[in-house]
Design an enzyme around this catalytic site. Structure first.
Site, mmCIF file in Angstrom:
data_model
loop_
_atom_site.group_PDB
_atom_site.id
_atom_site.type_symbol
_atom_site.label_atom_id
_atom_site.label_comp_id
_atom_site.label_asym_id
_atom_site.label_seq_id
_atom_site.Cartn_x
_atom_site.Cartn_y
_atom_site.Cartn_z
ATOM 1 N N GLU A 131 0.829 -1.206 0.000
ATOM 2 C CA GLU A 131 0.000 0.000 0.000
ATOM 3 C C GLU A 131 0.868 1.264 0.000
ATOM 4 O O GLU A 131 0.515 2.257 -0.651
ATOM 5 C CB GLU A 131 -0.944 -0.025 1.201
ATOM 6 N N GLU A 151 -4.523 -9.410 2.838
ATOM 7 C CA GLU A 151 -5.413 -9.146 3.969
ATOM 8 C C GLU A 151 -6.625 -10.073 4.018
ATOM 9 O O GLU A 151 -7.037 -10.516 5.098
ATOM 10 C CB GLU A 151 -5.863 -7.679 3.940
#
Length: 277
Positions: A131, A151
């Site tokens: 990210e 995730e």
């Protein structure tokens, strides 16, 4: 130099998590927990917040290189051992964004950061590490770089913007494939998708990064900031609206001495001298 500070109600070994050095208009920011593949704990986020504040405030800094210490990882993202401990202590669950958490606004939410950030990626860039890469302006990766947002496999979501940015930077079906499965992407695939500007052998990585930062420093600093701001603010705008928008850094650039210096230096057949004013 290193940056550091006391922890906030949690165990702390006292060692700074971030190295921050500035030289020749380039700031080097290094996530410095190689023993845990540069996993990001709350202390690291606190330290990074101070770094990004200084980057924006220091006009001598024109470009940032963000990397991870060691040769195994850029960052594997959130420190899940810390997260498990915080869950056990009753800390509120997290979701999208970092508002109210240490280090806010983090790089992934510093939408007005005007300096270009170059990600130097060697090894794993997973979860929050990926990210961070997605939030950078340029990405130079070693051949051994590996990217993923795992995730969903952990009962989490890519809350630092991965779900939003990946779907904007890849075709939707391609992005969904990686987001929903946590599959890994190698450096060549990332280059093919346009997520990476260049890949290099590990021994050549620093030289390739330096070539990019040298080019960025040669450009007029106000022009670089104006271009970044106008591009990022206009991505979702219709073209007529983009043309009609007022951009803070463009207002400064067009009235600057640098805007006169560039054409004058060209006419005089010499290198321009940028003042950032």
């Amino acid at each position: 130099m290193t940056v550091g500070g006391p922890g906030v109600g949690r165990p702390d070994d006292g060692r700074p998590r971030v190295r921050y050095e500035k030289k020749d208009h380039v700031a080097h920011v290094t996530l410095d927990r190689p023993e845990v593949l540069n996993a990001m704990d709350l202390r690291m986020h606190e330290e990074l917040a101070g770094v990004w504040d200084d980057v924006e405030a220091d006009d001598d800094v024109r470009v940032v290189v963000l990397t991870g210490a060691g040769d195994r990882a850029f960052s594997v993202g959130q420190d899940l051992k810390e997260r498990a401990r915080l869950d056990a202590e009753g800390d509120p669950p997290t979701t999208f964004g970092s508002r109210g958490r240490p280090g806010w606004p983090r790089l992934t939410e510093r939408f007005d950061l005007s300096k270009p950030v170059v990600a130097r990626v060697n090894g794993y860039a997973l979860g929050g590490g990926f990210e961070l890469v997605l939030a950078c302006d340029l990405v130079i990766a070693a051949h051994n770089a590996v990217f993923a947002l795992p995730e969903a496999r952990l009962g989490l979501v890519p809350g630092a913007g991965g779900a939003f940015r990946l779907a904007r930077q890849l075709p939707l079906k391609t992005a969904m494939g990686y987001l929903l499965t946590g599959r890994r992407m190698d450096a060549r695939t990332a280059l093919r998708f346009g997520l990476v500007n260049e890949i290099a052998d590990a021994g050549e990585l620093d030289r390739r990064v330096a070539e990019w930062t040298d080019d960025l420093v040669r450009s007029a600093p106000l022009a670089v900031r104006a271009v970044k701001e106008s591009v990022m603010r206009s991505l979702d705008q219709p073209l007529p609206e983009a043309f009609a928008t007022r951009y803070v850094w463009e207002e400064r650039r067009m009235r600057s001495r640098d805007a006169v210096e560039g054409p004058r230096a060209f006419a005089e057949n010499r290198e321009p001298v940028w003042t950032g004013r």
